[in-house]
Enzyme design. Structure first.
Site, PDB file in Angstrom:
ATOM      1  N   LYS A 239       0.950 -58.118   5.335  1.00 25.76           N
ATOM      2  CA  LYS A 239       1.721 -58.682   6.450  1.00 25.76           C
ATOM      3  C   LYS A 239       1.174 -58.179   7.790  1.00 25.76           C
ATOM      4  O   LYS A 239       0.441 -57.174   7.819  1.00 25.76           O
ATOM      5  CB  LYS A 239       3.187 -58.267   6.306  1.00 25.76           C
TER       6      LYS A 239
ATOM      7  N   ARG B 150      18.869 -53.010   5.286  1.00 24.95           N
ATOM      8  CA  ARG B 150      18.124 -54.088   5.950  1.00 24.95           C
ATOM      9  C   ARG B 150      18.333 -55.318   5.091  1.00 24.95           C
ATOM     10  O   ARG B 150      19.430 -55.532   4.591  1.00 24.95           O
ATOM     11  CB  ARG B 150      16.644 -53.661   6.063  1.00 24.95           C
TER      12      ARG B 150
ATOM     13  N   TYR C 147      -4.205 -43.598  39.027  1.00 26.55           N
ATOM     14  CA  TYR C 147      -2.919 -43.860  39.693  1.00 26.55           C
ATOM     15  C   TYR C 147      -2.003 -42.633  39.683  1.00 26.55           C
ATOM     16  O   TYR C 147      -1.832 -41.989  38.645  1.00 26.55           O
ATOM     17  CB  TYR C 147      -2.165 -44.985  38.984  1.00 26.55           C
TER      18      TYR C 147
ATOM     19  N   MET D 234      -4.383 -50.467  33.030  1.00 29.28           N
ATOM     20  CA  MET D 234      -4.344 -51.657  32.183  1.00 29.28           C
ATOM     21  C   MET D 234      -5.643 -51.827  31.391  1.00 29.28           C
ATOM     22  O   MET D 234      -5.635 -52.147  30.208  1.00 29.28           O
ATOM     23  CB  MET D 234      -4.083 -52.896  33.045  1.00 29.28           C
TER      24      MET D 234
END
Ligand SMILES: *Cc1c(COP(=O)(O)O)cnc(C)c1O
Length: 367
Positions: free
Chosen positions: A35, A133, A258, A306
């Site tokens: 999965k 679940r 930053y 980023m």
């Protein structure tokens, strides 16, 4: 082409499958959990490598993943663990010969119209023996087993899932016992060929539930934990690599990135790496992570951006632009494991693999 890539070692994946198989009773089969893009490793390529290694049953979350496996040429059994989504066409279950997890009357009703003409859809009834679940309560199971039969569906499996297999053996034994006593009660109603399965990787490695028909390894196949349980010889399958884009000498007292959360204390060499949170290298790794350059561990300094982050390579005068950077995996004698990155970012190795794998170009080796 991006600077960054994840390398997927399909030979290691096959070897892990075979190592796990060698520790199982001869009658126990692995439903390999592929999965979520095989935990980030790539759905089709991973499943095909596992099939070549001998896997005959494949676990996915959604029907669409099962269809992709069929289109890729997977001929083994396929189990859709989440059942059908509202947008799925139930006819695809028979069309693509996939098996579906059911948990209640609504799931059975949705498949009922398929029974008869084109054969009986195969379902696995999922019971909640403690996971909290997906699954019916044990007390509901007998009624649902009857309902499956009455609807003309084939009960191909009865299953449950462990919530604490990696941390609490006592509780896991109890959950297993709950499942086994339900099986004993249901036995007369279970058709021949109804497979029983409960164990995930951690339970398998502890030998809990491994005597049943199937086990469902995920993370162990990918060679990433669970911590402390993995047998010697399981190999990490994923590595993440990049290359240095710039190296610069800066004086003491220079702020880096930053917010200037890191300021050099000495004359320093700073390597700029083209890896950031967009590549799955989470901002929360800022100031906590290490990378490998020229076979040495270098600290990531300053805030992760980023598309970039910085490593302190002050002790390594030979580092230049273009050098390979290993963010996950081995370089020389050093290695950074997914578990370690998970610790730095307060998560689990599963999340790191999914993240790195889904955010970066995959390159396959060992085919
Ligand atoms: C993901 C999953 C597994 C595999 O769990 P691991 O801890 O990765 O071995 C097994 N069973 C079910 C139902 C799952 O969703």
């Amino acid at each position: 082409m991006s600077f960054n890539r994840v390398e997927i070692d399909l030979a290691a994946l096959a070897a892990n499958f075979q190592l796990l198989a060698s520790r199982l009773p001869a009658t126990t089969r692995q439903l390999v959990m592929v999965k979520s893009e095989a935990y980030g490793h790539g759905l089709e390529r991973s499943a095909l490598a596992l099939a070549r290694a001998g896997a005959t049953a494949f676990g996915v979350a959604e029907l669409e993943e099962g269809v992709r496996l069929r289109r890729a040429g997977i001929t083994g059994e396929i189990l859709v663990a989440l059942g059908l989504s509202p947008d799925d066409d139930p006819a695809d279950v028979l069309r693509h010969d996939v098996q579906v997890v059911v948990c209640g009357a609504e799931d059975i009703d949705r498949l009922r119209p398929l029974a008869g003409s084109g054969g009986a859809p195969a379902v696995h009834l999922k019971v909640d023996v403690g996971m909290g679940r997906l699954g019916c309560l044990p007390a509901q199971a007998p009624g649902l087993v009857d309902m499956v039969r009455a609807a003309g569906l084939r009960l191909a499996g009865l299953m449950a899932h462990f919530p604490l297999a990696d941390e609490d053996v006592g509780a896991t034994r109890e959950h297993l016992q709950r499942f086994l006593s339900l099986v004993a009660r249901l036995r007369p109603a279970l058709p021949a060929g109804c497979r029983l399965h409960i164990a995930n990787s951690a339970a398998m490695l502890r030998g809990l539930g491994t005597e049943l028909d199937w086990v469902r390894p995920g993370i162990a196949l990918y060679g990433a934990g669970p911590a402390g349980l993995a047998p010697a010889g399981l190999r990490p399958v994923m590595a993440m690599k990049s290359s240095v884009v710039q190296v610069k000498e800066v004086p003491a007292g220079s702020g880096v990135s930053y917010g200037h959360t890191f300021v050099t204390r000495r004359r320093s060499r700073i390597a700029v790496l083209p890896v950031g949170y967009d590549d799955g290298y989470l901002r929360r790794l800022s100031g906590r992570a290490w990378v490998l350059i020229r076979g040495r561990r270098c600290p990531v300094v300053g805030t992760i951006c980023m598309n970039a982050c910085m490593a302190d390579v002050t002790g390594l005068p030979e580092v230049t632009a273009g050098d390979e950077v290993v963010l996950l995996g081995r370089q020389g004698d050093e290695e950074i494991a997914a578990e370690e990155i998970a610790r730095w970012s307060d998560t689990i190795s599963y999340e790191i693999l999914c993240l790195f794998g889904s955010r970066n170009r995959r390159v396959f080796r060992g085919v």
